[in-house]
Design an enzyme around this catalytic site. Structure first.
Site, PDB file in Angstrom:
ATOM      1  N   CYS A   1       0.838  -1.205   0.000  1.00 17.50           N
ATOM      2  CA  CYS A   1       0.000   0.000   0.000  1.00 17.50           C
ATOM      3  C   CYS A   1       0.872   1.255   0.000  1.00 17.50           C
ATOM      4  CB  CYS A   1      -0.866  -0.009   1.242  1.00 17.50           C
ATOM      5  SG  CYS A   1      -1.865  -1.483   1.362  1.00 17.50           S
TER       6      CYS A   1
ATOM      7  N   TRP B   1      -3.420  -2.045  -1.610  1.00 14.29           N
ATOM      8  CA  TRP B   1      -3.277  -3.319  -2.326  1.00 14.29           C
ATOM      9  C   TRP B   1      -3.812  -4.347  -1.346  1.00 14.29           C
ATOM     10  CZ3 TRP B   1       0.039  -7.765  -1.820  1.00 14.29           C
ATOM     11  CH2 TRP B   1       0.004  -8.606  -2.925  1.00 14.29           C
TER      12      TRP B   1
ATOM     13  N   GLU C   1       3.240 -10.703 -16.381  1.00 14.48           N
ATOM     14  CA  GLU C   1       2.930  -9.529 -15.559  1.00 14.48           C
ATOM     15  C   GLU C   1       2.190  -8.452 -16.315  1.00 14.48           C
ATOM     16  OE1 GLU C   1       5.799  -8.049 -12.351  1.00 14.48           O
ATOM     17  OE2 GLU C   1       7.055  -8.593 -14.055  1.00 14.48           O
TER      18      GLU C   1
ATOM     19  N   HIS D   1      11.008 -33.498 -21.408  1.00 17.41           N
ATOM     20  CA  HIS D   1      10.569 -34.230 -20.196  1.00 17.41           C
ATOM     21  C   HIS D   1       9.151 -33.845 -19.813  1.00 17.41           C
ATOM     22  CE1 HIS D   1      14.596 -35.801 -19.730  1.00 17.41           C
ATOM     23  NE2 HIS D   1      15.050 -34.581 -19.955  1.00 17.41           N
TER      24      HIS D   1
HETATM   25  C1  AGP Z   1       9.251  -7.948 -11.172  1.00 16.49           C
HETATM   26  O1  AGP Z   1       8.849  -7.502 -12.462  1.00 16.49           O
HETATM   27  C2  AGP Z   1       8.077  -8.136 -10.254  1.00 16.49           C
HETATM   28  N1  AGP Z   1       7.395  -6.916 -10.093  1.00 16.49           N
HETATM   29  C3  AGP Z   1       8.439  -8.867  -8.985  1.00 16.49           C
HETATM   30  O2  AGP Z   1       8.800 -10.180  -9.359  1.00 16.49           O
HETATM   31  C4  AGP Z   1       9.602  -8.275  -8.153  1.00 16.49           C
HETATM   32  O3  AGP Z   1      10.819  -8.473  -8.828  1.00 16.49           O
HETATM   33  C5  AGP Z   1       9.661  -9.031  -6.818  1.00 16.49           C
HETATM   34  O4  AGP Z   1       8.460  -8.791  -6.135  1.00 16.49           O
HETATM   35  C6  AGP Z   1      10.846  -8.608  -5.938  1.00 16.49           C
HETATM   36  O5  AGP Z   1      10.737  -7.255  -5.633  1.00 16.49           O
HETATM   37  P1  AGP Z   1      12.033  -6.538  -4.992  1.00 16.49           P
HETATM   38  O6  AGP Z   1      13.108  -6.606  -6.043  1.00 16.49           O
HETATM   39  O7  AGP Z   1      11.594  -5.138  -4.705  1.00 16.49           O
HETATM   40  O8  AGP Z   1      12.417  -7.307  -3.758  1.00 16.49           O
END
Ligand code: AGP
Length: 601
Positions: free
Chosen positions: A2, A74, A480, A496
């Site tokens: 959030c 969120w 995403e 596999h």
């Molecule tokens: C990446 O495109 C995503 N938004 C998500 O996987 C992100 O990388 C992950 O939540 C980790 O976030 P951080 O690098 O801020 O720890």
């Protein structure tokens, strides 16, 4: 995650808070709300959906208040609707919250037996009523906040406003809070993200867990930091932040993500200057005796780590064990003194990653970070930090941060091997930057491929060796931002099982670089033989690949760029996913269900 925004000062709070919320919307956007004071009582406007719904609701009223708090949500506890939106408010207080109260149900029952009524399903409202419960007994807001804070469990940050008071209060545990002041102005700002304060403040203050912030714009100090016994606290970090407007605009791009993809060559070529400044005194024995590195992160950051694993293991006998933070934290760990932990994170606030850092610290491991946000919780908790200098990354789908993380990993590998030559690294990075610029200049070729495949329902990204994490990352990007089912696979794994998926409705995005070429090429032939639609990314001079592909994206893969091939192929996949999403018309910068930083578990 959030977004939290609070303001108190000599100006009208409405515009300032809405501006802050608009910059926070990228972190989470199921609903938004604002509360403010009017004639000694608390007023509240909150709406399900994106920030624009709140702005439309507020446009009908003229808020004149000089103090207010706002929130973009969120959802974690409770459905997405107006009632569960923040702020949560009763007669006495209004609060906004980021995080999770893990013992909310027990506390709610206790409060209900003591006559408290609840309007929402959220855990956040439990804090509001718990605060009111204590305040009714002692009429002291500061000690009531500390009492409520001590009774809740889990990571949380709160900003609190009391009716007919010109002060705001804030307190946090692991979730981020930052306060801002503008020199010689009578105003105070509080937020969950420095980015929301960009262009509004000169100084940023990062309080530690359990410190109560009293934001009093009428006092000479304006910001007071208190320990639980209400004595002044020095547990906060002051950071002078040159926050400029340029970063918060999309410039000539339609989306922040596209702008950030195109920023990469500039960031790459300026990274070494940061290294020189940051590491001029780096201890020679920083990695002395290290035999095992536990590399623990989430999502894109973990895939960057998997590339770094290849860097380290290809040139040393150190073992790099990667794991998802959400898995690592629940395993039974036994460590030796030769082991260290490396955490990679753009935000530095990802709950699972933070939890793993704490576990490693409790086991006595040295903890290192590759992190983008200076002053973040991970930055403050690790023994040693390597900043990635990606700048503020607004697009929820991480792009430039990934590239910078990998390059910091390259730098660390050289440091570890004691083969660091700044001039050579600078030259290599400049070559990489120009290779990236060439791809960006030819984006139209990638756009044309996107136009051919954007309506397909299924995608398998494949790569071998150091290109396997790129296949994972490329698939994640497409999922995403285009909401398309895509999987990343080790190319050799197709036979596999997954090859059963292959038919004329399935697209195989095959990364086929000179490394392990023959094997990877034959995997692609197996797909082709089953009528899979072949998009091949490989050396532009390779005619064999061109014949194999339905759509061929050729790259200039020179020997001196070999170590950076994953970043070159990844750039192609970033552009491919972006252009597919654009054709599908999804909300690329704020994809549904996502948040920029996942501070909940
Ligand atoms: C990446 O495109 C995503 N938004 C998500 O996987 C992100 O990388 C992950 O939540 C980790 O976030 P951080 O690098 O801020 O720890």
């Amino acid at each position: 995650m959030c977004g939290i925004m609070g303001y108190a000062g000599s100006l009208n709070s409405q515009k300032i808070i809405l501006t802050g919320l608009s910059r926070l919307e990228y972190r989470g956007y199921d609903s938004a709300g604002i509360s403010y004071q009017e004639n000694g009582s608390l007023q509240l406007v909150k709406k399900e959906g994106k920030l624009v719904n709140l702005e439309n609701a507020i446009s009908k009223i003229k808020i004149k208040s000089r103090i207010g708090i706002g929130h973009t949500r969120w959802a974690t506890h409770g459905k997405v609707n107006d009632t569960n939106a923040h702020p949560h408010q009763n007669e006495e207080f209004s609060i906004v919250h980021n995080g999770i109260i893990e013992n909310a149900n027990q506390l709610r029952e206790f409060l209900q037996t003591n006559g408290h009524k609840f309007k929402s399903e959220t855990d956040s409202e439990v804090f509001l009523e718990l605060l009111s419960y204590h305040y009714k007994q002692n009429q002291n807001i500061q000690s009531s906040i500390f009492k409520a804070y001590n009774e809740i469990e889990g990571n949380s940050a709160f900003v609190i406003m009391q009716k007919d008071s010109h002060k705001l209060y804030a307190i946090k545990r692991s979730a981020p809070i930052v306060c801002g002041l503008k020199q010689n102005e009578k105003e105070v700002f509080v937020s969950s993200d420095p980015y929301a304060l960009m262009g509004q403040v000169d100084n940023l203050y990062f309080p530690e867990d359990g410190v109560l912030i009293v934001a009093d714009y009428l006092s000479s100090k304006r910001l007071i930091f208190l320990e639980e016994n209400e004595t002044p606290s020095s547990r906060f970090k002051l950071q002078k932040k040159e926050l400029n407007e340029e970063i918060i605009s999309k410039g000539n791009f339609d989306h922040f993500m596209h702008k950030e993809i195109h920023e990469q060559p500039l960031l790459v070529s300026s990274l070494v200057e940061h290294f020189k400044k940051d590491y001029k005194d780096i201890p020679d024995d920083l990695f002395k005796g290290v035999r095992v590195v536990h590399l623990v992160s989430c999502g894109t950051a973990l895939y960057a780590g998997m590339v770094i694993k290849n860097f380290i293991e290809a040139r040393s006998d150190v073992k790099v064990l990667w794991d998802f933070a959400s898995e690592f934290r629940y395993k039974n760990h036994r460590f030796s003194t030769e082991e260290v932990a490396l955490f990679i994170s753009q935000s530095g606030e990802t709950a699972d990653t933070l939890a793993c850092q704490e576990i490693c610290k409790e086991h006595g491991l040295k903890t290192y970070s590759i992190v983008n946000v200076e002053g973040s919780t991970l930055f403050r908790n690790c023994d040693y930090n390597f900043l990635s200098y990606a700048g503020t990354e607004i697009g929820v789908a991480s792009t430039k941060a990934f590239t910078q993380q990998v390059l910091v990993g390259h730098f660390l590998t050289l440091l570890f091997l004691r083969q660091l030559d700044y001039e050579k690294v600078a030259l290599d990075f400049k070559k990489l930057a120009s290779a990236m610029n060439k791809i960006l200049d030819e984006e139209d070729k990638i756009k044309q491929v996107a136009q051919k495949i954007y309506n397909y329902k299924g995608f398998i990204f494949t790569g071998r060796g150091i290109q396997f994490p790129i296949a994972l990352e490329g698939a994640l990007k497409l999922k995403e931002i285009a909401y398309v089912h895509a999987e990343g696979y080790a190319a050799g794994e197709l036979k596999h099982g997954p090859i059963a998926l292959i038919d004329e409705n399935m697209v195989n995005i095959a990364i086929i670089t000179p490394d392990l070429y023959k094997k990877t090429y034959s995997n692609a032939q197996e797909v082709k033989a089953r009528k899979g639609k072949m998009v091949v990314i490989g050396d532009e001079s390779n005619k064999e690949l061109e014949e194999l592909a339905d759509y061929f994206i050729g790259l200039e893969l020179t020997e001196d760029l070999k170590v950076f091939e994953p970043l070159v192929t990844n750039l192609v996949l970033q552009l491919l996913s972006y252009n597919i999403a654009k054709l599908k018309g999804t909300d690329i910068d704020k994809p549904r269900n996502l948040a920029k930083s996942v501070t909940v578990e």
